[in-house]
Design an enzyme around this catalytic site. Structure first.
Site, PDB file in Angstrom:
ATOM      1  N   ASP A 190       0.840  -1.206   0.000  1.00  0.00           N
ATOM      2  CA  ASP A 190       0.000   0.000   0.000  1.00  0.00           C
ATOM      3  C   ASP A 190       0.874   1.256   0.000  1.00  0.00           C
ATOM      4  O   ASP A 190       0.575   2.240  -0.674  1.00  0.00           O
ATOM      5  CB  ASP A 190      -0.929  -0.007   1.217  1.00  0.00           C
ATOM      6  N   HIS A 217      -5.439  -3.580   5.449  1.00  0.00           N
ATOM      7  CA  HIS A 217      -5.073  -3.907   4.070  1.00  0.00           C
ATOM      8  C   HIS A 217      -6.265  -4.469   3.293  1.00  0.00           C
ATOM      9  O   HIS A 217      -6.267  -5.613   2.870  1.00  0.00           O
ATOM     10  CB  HIS A 217      -3.896  -4.899   4.040  1.00  0.00           C
TER      11      HIS A 217
HETATM   12  N1  NAI Z   1      -0.369  -8.454   1.911  1.00  0.00           N
HETATM   13  C1  NAI Z   1      -0.415  -8.046   0.669  1.00  0.00           C
HETATM   14  O1  NAI Z   1      -0.179  -6.861   0.380  1.00  0.00           O
HETATM   15  C2  NAI Z   1      -0.692  -8.996  -0.434  1.00  0.00           C
HETATM   16  C3  NAI Z   1      -1.134 -10.262  -0.159  1.00  0.00           C
HETATM   17  N2  NAI Z   1      -1.366 -11.165  -1.162  1.00  0.00           N
HETATM   18  C4  NAI Z   1      -1.835 -12.498  -0.777  1.00  0.00           C
HETATM   19  O2  NAI Z   1      -0.727 -13.404  -0.814  1.00  0.00           O
HETATM   20  C5  NAI Z   1      -1.227 -14.738  -0.973  1.00  0.00           C
HETATM   21  C6  NAI Z   1      -0.427 -15.489  -2.023  1.00  0.00           C
HETATM   22  O3  NAI Z   1      -0.615 -14.915  -3.288  1.00  0.00           O
HETATM   23  P1  NAI Z   1       0.077 -15.561  -4.598  1.00  0.00           P
HETATM   24  O4  NAI Z   1       1.493 -15.855  -4.320  1.00  0.00           O
HETATM   25  O5  NAI Z   1      -0.275 -14.696  -5.749  1.00  0.00           O
HETATM   26  O6  NAI Z   1      -0.718 -16.935  -4.697  1.00  0.00           O
HETATM   27  P2  NAI Z   1      -0.257 -18.296  -5.434  1.00  0.00           P
HETATM   28  O7  NAI Z   1      -1.448 -19.168  -5.512  1.00  0.00           O
HETATM   29  O8  NAI Z   1       0.463 -17.963  -6.692  1.00  0.00           O
HETATM   30  O9  NAI Z   1       0.803 -18.905  -4.423  1.00  0.00           O
HETATM   31  C7  NAI Z   1       0.452 -19.348  -3.169  1.00  0.00           C
HETATM   32  C8  NAI Z   1       1.378 -20.466  -2.795  1.00  0.00           C
HETATM   33  O10 NAI Z   1       0.996 -20.927  -1.495  1.00  0.00           O
HETATM   34  C9  NAI Z   1       1.149 -22.313  -1.492  1.00  0.00           C
HETATM   35  N3  NAI Z   1       0.381 -22.934  -0.415  1.00  0.00           N
HETATM   36  C10 NAI Z   1      -0.928 -23.235  -0.361  1.00  0.00           C
HETATM   37  N4  NAI Z   1      -1.211 -23.848   0.804  1.00  0.00           N
HETATM   38  C11 NAI Z   1      -0.051 -23.909   1.507  1.00  0.00           C
HETATM   39  C12 NAI Z   1       0.305 -24.428   2.757  1.00  0.00           C
HETATM   40  N5  NAI Z   1      -0.583 -25.008   3.566  1.00  0.00           N
HETATM   41  N6  NAI Z   1       1.599 -24.318   3.140  1.00  0.00           N
HETATM   42  C13 NAI Z   1       2.522 -23.734   2.341  1.00  0.00           C
HETATM   43  N7  NAI Z   1       2.226 -23.240   1.130  1.00  0.00           N
HETATM   44  C14 NAI Z   1       0.960 -23.330   0.726  1.00  0.00           C
HETATM   45  C15 NAI Z   1       0.685 -22.758  -2.870  1.00  0.00           C
HETATM   46  O11 NAI Z   1       1.130 -24.075  -3.178  1.00  0.00           O
HETATM   47  C16 NAI Z   1       1.281 -21.697  -3.735  1.00  0.00           C
HETATM   48  O12 NAI Z   1       2.558 -22.057  -4.200  1.00  0.00           O
HETATM   49  C17 NAI Z   1      -2.717 -14.585  -1.304  1.00  0.00           C
HETATM   50  O13 NAI Z   1      -3.482 -14.827  -0.158  1.00  0.00           O
HETATM   51  C18 NAI Z   1      -2.831 -13.131  -1.713  1.00  0.00           C
HETATM   52  O14 NAI Z   1      -4.117 -12.617  -1.547  1.00  0.00           O
HETATM   53  C19 NAI Z   1      -1.165 -10.832  -2.470  1.00  0.00           C
HETATM   54  C20 NAI Z   1      -0.707  -9.581  -2.800  1.00  0.00           C
HETATM   55  C21 NAI Z   1      -0.491  -8.554  -1.816  1.00  0.00           C
HETATM   56  O1  OAA Z   2      -5.683  -7.390  -4.095  1.00  0.00           O
HETATM   57  C1  OAA Z   2      -5.338  -8.535  -3.744  1.00  0.00           C
HETATM   58  O2  OAA Z   2      -6.110  -9.489  -3.637  1.00  0.00           O
HETATM   59  C2  OAA Z   2      -3.898  -8.751  -3.403  1.00  0.00           C
HETATM   60  C3  OAA Z   2      -3.470  -7.660  -2.517  1.00  0.00           C
HETATM   61  O3  OAA Z   2      -3.672  -7.710  -1.322  1.00  0.00           O
HETATM   62  C4  OAA Z   2      -2.964  -6.443  -3.125  1.00  0.00           C
HETATM   63  O4  OAA Z   2      -2.569  -6.440  -4.299  1.00  0.00           O
HETATM   64  O5  OAA Z   2      -2.940  -5.421  -2.436  1.00  0.00           O
END
Ligand code: NAI
Ligand code: OAA
Length: 353
Positions: A190, A217
């Protein structure tokens, strides 16, 4: 030769237990494990390391000179990502861990644990729509942390952050290991977006801009404090409206552009590394490391809130007040608190039920 291979296999099995299966097929497989154990630095684990965020995050952490050991854990594809990243000629030793039976080995001895495990949004979904799947994932991973590295600083990325951080706190409380200073929800993206969008409007280099973003967030809980932008700047009411909406909906902008292929991964990995690096500099004892994060807080009446925190040897050692808000921000704060209160309670109830 046979004797040498046996010795290498023994060292390999000891230092890289989870890689041993993958390494069966490589004669010189343990070369990456042999000489680097003593290099100074921190031990960092990434849980969810094979994902859209996890992979570029792993790559960038392998490039971070503060990292001596990098553990990559996932329930799928961890060996492949580990093999790939481990060929980079930077200092950190990389080890891979696949699936729940290897979670404890992945976590033991870690100083910092970064968690991007869990499902991402598709168009039309809110972050809260991820709760049902991600809450359970975060609970299991945090139970492992409580058992194997209870003093580690935790950077929690998995959404909905407004609920997953309270979930983690409850898991740690139940285990008797909770230290509020060591649990940080990552809201850095953010801030990164706010710096970028504000710089565009002001015609500045984003590296010169600092926008505090407080609250949480998700949607209206993301509250940029444009009255406190550095360098001091004024905005027209239209600019304030445009910037606030764009920062609050930055995640949705990416989700829609990716059209079903996930949410922000590259800008998130960049932000996660920026934040993790700040945590490591704090752990090292650097003075004056300050970033925004979603932490246990007394800044408002809510038990968790994102604001600027000072990062030190024990994690978030000081949580800063919000400073003077203008009328637009005061209205925004009330909206943010209402939604945040419900999301926090939902996370707490998930563990206490
Ligand atoms: N805090 C923030 O600003 C942001 C948060 N996110 C969040 O981050 C998370 C991940 O996003 P992406 O990497 O794009 O998703 P993705 O689906 O590409 O990767 C997630 C990974 O987590 C793994 N996974 C699933 N269950 C698991 C477990 N029990 N133990 C270990 N690994 C496990 C999957 O196998 C996969 O490799 C989502 O919840 C998303 O919403 C995304 C962008 C920004
Ligand atoms: O928007 C989403 O789902 C992933 C996230 O948290 C971000 O990009 O800020």
């Amino acid at each position: 030769m046979e004797q040498t291979n046996q010795r290498i296999a023994k060292i390999s099995a000891h230092l890289c237990p989870s890689n041993s299966q993958m390494e069966e097929s490589f004669g010189l497989r343990s070369a990456n494990c042999r000489a680097k154990g003593g290099s100074p630095g921190f031990k960092v684990a990434i849980l969810g390391a094979a994902g859209g965020i996890g992979q570029p995050l792993a790559m960038l952490m392998k490039m971070n000179p503060l990292v001596s050991v990098l553990h990559l854990y996932d329930v799928v594809n961890a060996p492949g990502v580990t093999a790939d990243i481990s060929h980079m000629d930077t200092g950190a030793v990389v080890r891979g861990f696949l699936g729940q039976p290897q979670l404890e080995s992945a976590l033991t001895g870690m100083d910092l644990v970064i968690i991007p495990a869990g499902v991402p949004r598709k168009p039309g979904m809110t972050r809260d729509d991820l709760f049902n799947i991600n809450a359970g994932i975060v609970r299991t991973l945090c139970e492992g942390i409580a058992k194997c590295c209870p003093r580690a600083v935790v950077n929690l990325i998995s959404n909905p952050v407004n609920s997953t951080v309270p979930i983690a706190a409850e898991v740690f409380k139940k285990a008797g290991t909770y230290d509020p200073k060591r649990l940080l929800g990552v809201t850095m993206l953010d801030v990164v977006r706010a710096n970028t969008f504000v710089a565009e409007v002001l015609g500045l280099d984003p590296r010169e801009v600092d926008v505090p973003v407080v609250g949480g967030h998700a949607g209206v809980t993301i509250l940029p404090l444009l009255s406190q932008v550095k360098p001091p700047s004024s905005f027209t009411p239209d600019e304030v409206e445009y910037l606030t909406n764009r920062i609050q909906n930055g995640g949705t902008e990416v989700v829609e552009a990716k059209a079903g292929a996930g949410s922000a991964t590259l800008s998130m990995a960049y932000s996660a590394v920026k934040f993790a690096d700040a945590c490591l500099r704090g752990l090292r004892g650097d003075a004056g490391v300050v970033e925004c994060a979603f932490v246990a807080s007394e800044v408002t009446e809510l038990p968790f809130f994102a604001s600027k925190v000072r990062l030190g040897r024990n994690g978030a050692e000081e949580v800063f007040q919000l400073g003077p808000l203008n009328e637009y921000e005061r209205v925004g704060l009330e909206k943010a608190k209402k939604e945040l209160a419900a999301s926090i309670q939902k996370g707490i109830s998930f563990i206490r039920k």
